[in-house]
Enzyme design. Structure first.
Site, PDB file in Angstrom:
ATOM      1  N   TYR A 125       0.837  -1.212   0.000  1.00  0.00           N
ATOM      2  CA  TYR A 125       0.000   0.000   0.000  1.00  0.00           C
ATOM      3  C   TYR A 125       0.864   1.251   0.000  1.00  0.00           C
ATOM      4  CZ  TYR A 125      -2.764   3.763   2.076  1.00  0.00           C
ATOM      5  OH  TYR A 125      -3.345   4.980   2.336  1.00  0.00           O
TER       6      TYR A 125
HETATM    7  P1  NAP Z   1     -13.012   4.192   2.002  1.00  0.00           P
HETATM    8  O1  NAP Z   1     -14.179   4.490   2.873  1.00  0.00           O
HETATM    9  O2  NAP Z   1     -12.577   2.756   1.858  1.00  0.00           O
HETATM   10  O3  NAP Z   1     -13.303   4.820   0.559  1.00  0.00           O
HETATM   11  C1  NAP Z   1     -12.584   4.473  -0.565  1.00  0.00           C
HETATM   12  C2  NAP Z   1     -13.435   4.803  -1.779  1.00  0.00           C
HETATM   13  O4  NAP Z   1     -12.713   4.430  -2.959  1.00  0.00           O
HETATM   14  C3  NAP Z   1     -14.788   4.063  -1.803  1.00  0.00           C
HETATM   15  O5  NAP Z   1     -15.821   4.977  -2.011  1.00  0.00           O
HETATM   16  C4  NAP Z   1     -14.648   3.129  -2.980  1.00  0.00           C
HETATM   17  O6  NAP Z   1     -15.841   2.928  -3.709  1.00  0.00           O
HETATM   18  C5  NAP Z   1     -13.672   3.889  -3.856  1.00  0.00           C
HETATM   19  N1  NAP Z   1     -13.079   2.989  -4.838  1.00  0.00           N
HETATM   20  C6  NAP Z   1     -12.426   1.825  -4.587  1.00  0.00           C
HETATM   21  N2  NAP Z   1     -12.101   1.222  -5.753  1.00  0.00           N
HETATM   22  C7  NAP Z   1     -12.577   2.029  -6.740  1.00  0.00           C
HETATM   23  C8  NAP Z   1     -12.571   1.939  -8.146  1.00  0.00           C
HETATM   24  N3  NAP Z   1     -12.021   0.891  -8.784  1.00  0.00           N
HETATM   25  N4  NAP Z   1     -13.142   2.936  -8.865  1.00  0.00           N
HETATM   26  C9  NAP Z   1     -13.718   3.995  -8.237  1.00  0.00           C
HETATM   27  N5  NAP Z   1     -13.758   4.136  -6.888  1.00  0.00           N
HETATM   28  C10 NAP Z   1     -13.187   3.153  -6.154  1.00  0.00           C
HETATM   29  O7  NAP Z   1     -11.705   4.982   2.461  1.00  0.00           O
HETATM   30  P2  NAP Z   1     -11.469   6.037   3.636  1.00  0.00           P
HETATM   31  O8  NAP Z   1     -11.456   5.328   4.934  1.00  0.00           O
HETATM   32  O9  NAP Z   1     -12.331   7.211   3.401  1.00  0.00           O
HETATM   33  O10 NAP Z   1      -9.962   6.436   3.310  1.00  0.00           O
HETATM   34  C11 NAP Z   1      -9.664   7.104   2.096  1.00  0.00           C
HETATM   35  C12 NAP Z   1      -8.196   6.927   1.777  1.00  0.00           C
HETATM   36  O11 NAP Z   1      -7.405   7.543   2.786  1.00  0.00           O
HETATM   37  C13 NAP Z   1      -7.700   5.472   1.791  1.00  0.00           C
HETATM   38  O12 NAP Z   1      -7.941   4.847   0.550  1.00  0.00           O
HETATM   39  C14 NAP Z   1      -6.229   5.633   2.063  1.00  0.00           C
HETATM   40  O13 NAP Z   1      -5.504   5.724   0.861  1.00  0.00           O
HETATM   41  C15 NAP Z   1      -6.117   6.959   2.792  1.00  0.00           C
HETATM   42  N6  NAP Z   1      -5.671   6.819   4.177  1.00  0.00           N
HETATM   43  C16 NAP Z   1      -6.323   5.972   5.028  1.00  0.00           C
HETATM   44  C17 NAP Z   1      -5.916   5.862   6.368  1.00  0.00           C
HETATM   45  C18 NAP Z   1      -6.683   5.011   7.355  1.00  0.00           C
HETATM   46  O14 NAP Z   1      -6.349   5.046   8.564  1.00  0.00           O
HETATM   47  N7  NAP Z   1      -7.695   4.281   6.919  1.00  0.00           N
HETATM   48  C19 NAP Z   1      -4.822   6.599   6.812  1.00  0.00           C
HETATM   49  C20 NAP Z   1      -4.173   7.464   5.920  1.00  0.00           C
HETATM   50  C21 NAP Z   1      -4.607   7.552   4.601  1.00  0.00           C
HETATM   51  P3  NAP Z   1     -17.094   2.071  -3.127  1.00  0.00           P
HETATM   52  O15 NAP Z   1     -17.764   2.986  -2.155  1.00  0.00           O
HETATM   53  O16 NAP Z   1     -17.898   1.783  -4.333  1.00  0.00           O
HETATM   54  O17 NAP Z   1     -16.514   0.856  -2.466  1.00  0.00           O
END
Ligand code: NAP
Length: 211
Positions: A125
């Site tokens: 990742y």
């Molecule tokens: P999330 O709720 O998992 O949201 C990710 C979104 O990406 C979802 O809406 C998903 O669509 C969409 N997606 C996935 N595959 C796709 C595709 N092929 N085409 C179009 N859209 C797609 O993530 P979050 O918790 O808000 O976090 C956002 C980002 O922050 C993470 O991805 C990561 O890179 C970053 N981050 C996370 C953390 C952590 O602690 N979790 C820490 C630092 C940074 P669906 O709704 O249709 O599934």
């Protein structure tokens, strides 16, 4: 501004969409499921159906900015990190370049400055995110790369810590991350900057003005 938000149905993406719409921006929210369309309209956005693993170039046409807030998610394997976290972000850099969209904000992550130092299971990742950020850094776009700590669902406080000396670790709420994106969007002193974002004591506007 007219803003394309990728990952608009995500936990952070939905908050970004809502805040941008509330602030009077025209939001084009990228979703990949027709069932998500009404919810996006309720947030004030006009959805576009597209999948980051497919053809997405058209989605940036006519926009002033792109926000990349998508990701394969914690349950996804290395292949999705490549096609979504890296490939999807890079495709939208290319889409922005192709359509003359100058502004691009990336939701990156703490730890991306040194993927090899992260926990072994996080390395695919972190490495995918590092390459996506690198592609954006090499572009001609007015980028801002925001690297939050671990995301929580705590209520936002409107107060954060921003850190341009990369390598810290911490937490921050998704709501404060969304506010930081909404404020940075049209704040020129955040252009061409990469910073970490944690919960903190400084109002978001003041924290961003200081970088
Ligand atoms: P999330 O709720 O998992 O949201 C990710 C979104 O990406 C979802 O809406 C998903 O669509 C969409 N997606 C996935 N595959 C796709 C595709 N092929 N085409 C179009 N859209 C797609 O993530 P979050 O918790 O808000 O976090 C956002 C980002 O922050 C993470 O991805 C990561 O890179 C970053 N981050 C996370 C953390 C952590 O602690 N979790 C820490 C630092 C940074 P669906 O709704 O249709 O599934």
């Amino acid at each position: 501004m007219k803003v394309l938000v990728a990952g608009a149905n995500g936990k952070t993406g939905r908050q970004i969409v809502r805040l941008l719409a509330e602030r009077g921006h025209e939001v084009r929210s990228m979703v990949r499921d027709e069932a998500q369309v009404p919810g996006q309209r309720d947030l004030g956005a006009e959805p576009v159906l597209a999948d980051l693993e497919g053809e997405v170039r058209h989605t940036a046409e006519g926009c002033d900015a792109v926000i990349f807030a998508a990701g394969g998610g914690p349950g996804s394997g290395a292949a999705k990190k490549e096609t979504v976290d890296r490939g999807g972000a890079e495709k939208l850099v290319e889409a922005a370049e192709a359509h003359g969209v100058r502004r691009y904000l990336m939701l990156s992550s703490q730890g991306v400055q040194a993927p090899e130092e992260g926990p072994e299971k996080m390395q695919p990742y972190l490495s995918a995110k590092a390459r996506a950020d690198e592609r954006l850094l090499q572009s001609s776009l007015d980028y801002t790369i925001i690297r939050p700590g671990s995301l929580t669902n705590d209520p936002g406080t409107g107060h954060v810590t921003v850190n341009t000396e990369l390598g810290e670790r911490g937490e921050v709420s998704r709501e404060d991350v969304a506010l930081t994106f909404a404020v940075a969007l049209d704040l020129p002193n955040t252009y061409h900057k990469t910073f970490e974002l944690f919960s903190g004591e400084t109002p978001v506007e003041r924290a961003l003005a200081s970088i």
